[in-house]
Enzyme design. Structure first.
Site, PDB file in Angstrom:
ATOM      1  N   GLY A  81      -2.321  -0.030  13.407  1.00  0.00           N
ATOM      2  CA  GLY A  81      -2.399   0.587  12.082  1.00  0.00           C
ATOM      3  C   GLY A  81      -2.628   2.001  11.839  1.00  0.00           C
ATOM      4  CG  ASP A 136      -4.806   0.256   8.961  1.00  0.00           C
ATOM      5  OD1 ASP A 136      -5.950   0.138   9.204  1.00  0.00           O
ATOM      6  OD2 ASP A 136      -3.772  -0.384   9.264  1.00  0.00           O
ATOM      7  CG  ASP A 189     -10.304  -5.671   3.783  1.00  0.00           C
ATOM      8  OD1 ASP A 189     -10.922  -5.621   2.811  1.00  0.00           O
ATOM      9  OD2 ASP A 189      -9.406  -6.447   3.727  1.00  0.00           O
ATOM     10  CE  LYS A 209      -6.868  -3.854   0.759  1.00  0.00           C
ATOM     11  NZ  LYS A 209      -6.409  -5.097   1.018  1.00  0.00           N
ATOM     12  CG  PHE A 256      -1.623  -7.121   1.714  1.00  0.00           C
ATOM     13  CD1 PHE A 256      -2.769  -7.445   2.465  1.00  0.00           C
ATOM     14  CD2 PHE A 256      -0.545  -6.850   2.345  1.00  0.00           C
ATOM     15  CE1 PHE A 256      -2.583  -7.569   3.953  1.00  0.00           C
ATOM     16  CE2 PHE A 256      -0.342  -6.792   3.534  1.00  0.00           C
ATOM     17  CZ  PHE A 256      -1.321  -6.936   4.409  1.00  0.00           C
ATOM     18  CB  VAL A 257      -1.758  -1.190   0.215  1.00  0.00           C
ATOM     19  CG1 VAL A 257      -2.072  -1.206  -1.189  1.00  0.00           C
ATOM     20  CG2 VAL A 257      -2.763  -0.881   1.140  1.00  0.00           C
ATOM     21  CG  ASP A 280       1.079  -4.989   9.533  1.00  0.00           C
ATOM     22  OD1 ASP A 280      -0.449  -4.678   9.824  1.00  0.00           O
ATOM     23  OD2 ASP A 280       1.321  -6.310  10.167  1.00  0.00           O
ATOM     24  NE  ARG A 305       2.251  -2.267  12.438  1.00  0.00           N
ATOM     25  CZ  ARG A 305       1.154  -2.700  12.100  1.00  0.00           C
ATOM     26  NH1 ARG A 305       0.378  -2.023  11.557  1.00  0.00           N
ATOM     27  NH2 ARG A 305       0.501  -3.992  12.674  1.00  0.00           N
TER      28      ARG A 305
END
Ligand code: IMP
Ligand code: MG
Length: 191
Positions: free
Chosen positions: A56, A112, A115, A143, A166-167, A173, A179
């Site tokens: 990511g 990336d 979370d 997040k 969810f991005v 991805d 991606r």
């Protein structure tokens, strides 16, 4: 944009402007560290290591390091996360080897998204075992801050705080895809 993208959350220009700012900030902070070490940032030192977390982190690190006019080298590390039935059973596992030459260097870990924090917590622990001169954690997205959930780790540099959606895109991805989307978008789930 594919059929599974509901809407664009952050456009290319906004991403690029933020990455530029983050690169400048990181460079200034790293140069200050080098000076504290008695190292001239313009000299032929080998003290700064960018460490993206694959997969990511690759798009972000590619843009970020080109906004850093500083001598640096790169190491990569691969982490896979295994989503469990509950948040507590989620985790992260190292795939392959960790670089072994981080001692005494200023290490910037790049991912990336932050979370649950399991990924960065794992990498932080493994890097700190090598006694780096410093360790910085840098993420494009973070997040859940508004839900007040405690993360396992603190990211030193955050591009954007986002809601719990969810991005995809910009390295992120959905099932291995999207991606390469240059924007950050929200996925249409359940269709
Ligand atoms: P962690 O929960 O902080 O360990 O994050 C683990 C990994 O989950 C991140 O590096 C991402 O690869 C992935 N992830 C978390 N949220 C999203 C998302 O919204 N879209 C795509 N990947 C995500
Ligand atoms: Mg991922």
């Amino acid at each position: 944009m594919g059929p599974e993208i509901a809407r664009i959350l952050i456009d290319r220009q906004t991403i690029a402007a933020r990455v530029r700012e983050m690169g400048r900030q990181l460079s200034a902070d790293l140069e200050a560290d080098l000076r504290k070490d008695g190292v001239d940032p313009a000299s032929n030192h080998d003290r700064v290591v960018m460490m993206p977390i694959l997969t990511g982190g690759i798009v972000f690190v590619a843009d970020l390091m080109r906004e850093m006019p500083l001598k640096l080298s790169m190491r990569v590390v691969t982490v896979s996360s295994y989503p469990g039935a509950t948040t507590k059973s989620k985790g992260a596992a190292l795939r392959g080897a960790l670089p072994t030459d981080l001692g005494g260097r200023h290490v910037v870990v790049v991912d990336d998204i932050l979370d649950s924090g399991h990924t960065l917590a794992l990498i932080r622990e493994l890097v700190l075992e090598q006694n780096p001169a410093s360790l910085r954690l840098c993420v494009m997205l973070r997040k859940n801050v508004k839900r007040g959930e405690a993360h396992d780790v603190h990211a030193n540099y955050v591009g954007f705080d986002i809601e719990d959606e969810f991005v995809v895109g910009y390295g992120l991805d959905y099932d291995g895809f999207y991606r390469n989307l240059p924007e950050i978008g929200v996925v249409k789930l359940g269709e």
